[in-house]
Design an enzyme around this catalytic site. Structure first.
Site, short mmCIF file in Angstrom:
data_model
loop_
_atom_site.label_atom_id
_atom_site.label_comp_id
_atom_site.label_asym_id
_atom_site.label_seq_id
_atom_site.Cartn_x
_atom_site.Cartn_y
_atom_site.Cartn_z
N GLU A 129 0.88 -1.17 0.00
CA GLU A 129 0.00 0.00 0.00
C GLU A 129 0.92 1.22 0.00
O GLU A 129 1.66 1.45 0.95
CB GLU A 129 -0.92 0.05 1.23
CG GLU A 129 -1.87 1.25 1.14
CD GLU A 129 -2.67 1.50 2.41
OE1 GLU A 129 -3.52 2.42 2.37
OE2 GLU A 129 -2.44 0.84 3.44
N ASP A 145 5.07 4.76 3.69
CA ASP A 145 4.75 6.18 3.84
C ASP A 145 5.95 6.85 4.51
O ASP A 145 6.66 6.22 5.30
CB ASP A 145 3.48 6.38 4.68
CG ASP A 145 2.77 7.69 4.35
OD1 ASP A 145 3.40 8.75 4.50
OD2 ASP A 145 1.60 7.64 3.95
N ASP A 193 -2.74 12.21 -3.03
CA ASP A 193 -2.90 13.61 -3.45
C ASP A 193 -2.93 13.63 -4.97
O ASP A 193 -1.99 13.15 -5.61
CB ASP A 193 -1.72 14.43 -2.93
CG ASP A 193 -1.88 15.92 -3.18
OD1 ASP A 193 -2.54 16.31 -4.16
OD2 ASP A 193 -1.31 16.71 -2.40
N LYS A 200 -2.32 20.53 -10.19
CA LYS A 200 -1.58 21.52 -10.98
C LYS A 200 -0.60 20.83 -11.94
O LYS A 200 0.06 19.87 -11.57
CB LYS A 200 -0.84 22.48 -10.06
CG LYS A 200 -1.76 23.39 -9.25
CD LYS A 200 -0.97 24.37 -8.41
CE LYS A 200 -1.89 25.30 -7.63
NZ LYS A 200 -1.13 26.25 -6.78
N ASP A 232 -11.05 9.64 -4.28
CA ASP A 232 -12.23 10.50 -4.35
C ASP A 232 -12.08 11.54 -5.45
O ASP A 232 -13.00 12.30 -5.72
CB ASP A 232 -12.45 11.22 -3.03
CG ASP A 232 -11.32 12.21 -2.75
OD1 ASP A 232 -10.15 11.78 -2.73
OD2 ASP A 232 -11.59 13.41 -2.58
#
Length: 222
Positions: A50, A75, A124, A128, A160
């Protein structure tokens, strides 16, 4: 989260047997577990990652349901995945590990064909244009995933962000890569895999409370 709480979690992580925290220099010189993760888990079970695991909800949730697979959450924010690491120890889940490092080093952490599956949960979207290089499904990242995934390996993107969903699908089609399954609203449309519906992250619950649709894509890079 206060700095004292973060420091406490960092110190706890150092005592957790399921947390690995190599330096960037150690990784670049030759990471000791690259190609040898089965020695760490002491079995030959498939390895699932993950990426950007956050609190580790998916890593732990999948591990609970699949005792015949090994799961590694990656992470850079150790104070965040502390919760997942602690839960895995409390529940005695030997098939869970957490790796504190940057995602862009993933091809230096695992050997060729060493990984069976990758999950990318609520990254994220880096909307941009100048942030394109940081999108976790851009061409560079896909090439890194290809290096470590076995020929049958798959990548799962749950987000999402309709932008991230559309960007990824467009890139996959443009590169001629196989899209196994795609859904722009997994909780309203039938057919989504159980692991997509039954495991929800902290952020996902917030998005659902706001009525945001959750999208999902499963694809191959080989």
């Amino acid at each position: 989260m206060g700095s004292k709480n973060k420091l406490k979690r960092f110190k706890e992580n150092e005592t957790f047997k399921n947390v690995i925290q190599p330096t960037r220099e150690e990784i670049q010189k030759g990471f000791s577990l690259k190609g040898r993760w089965r020695e760490h888990f002491k079995n030959d079970h498939p390895i699932v990652l993950e990426l950007g695991c956050g609190k580790g909800e998916y890593t732990v949730g999948l591990a609970r349901k699949n005792k015949d697979k090994n799961f590694i959450g990656i992470d850079i924010k150790g104070a965040r995945f502390w919760r997942g690491a602690k839960t895995a120890l409390e529940e005695n889940l030997p098939n869970v590990a957490f790796l504190r490092t940057q995602i862009e080093l993933v091809d230096l952490l695992f050997g060729e064909n060493e990984v069976s599956e990758i999950w990318i949960t609520f990254p994220d979207p880096q909307i941009k244009y100048k942030r394109t290089k940081h999108r976790m499904t851009n061409k560079e990242f896909l090439s890194k995933y290809k290096k470590i995934l076995n020929p049958a390996g798959t990548v799962n993107l749950k987000t999402d962000s309709e932008f991230m969903h559309g960007y990824t699908l467009g890139l996959l089609h443009g590169l001629g890569l196989e899209v196994i399954y795609a859904n722009h609203d997994v909780y309203k449309n039938e057919g989504s895999p159980k692991e997509v519906l039954e495991i929800q992250t902290f952020y996902e619950n917030q998005y659902l409370e706001k009525g945001k649709p959750i999208t999902y894509v499963k694809f191959k890079v080989n």
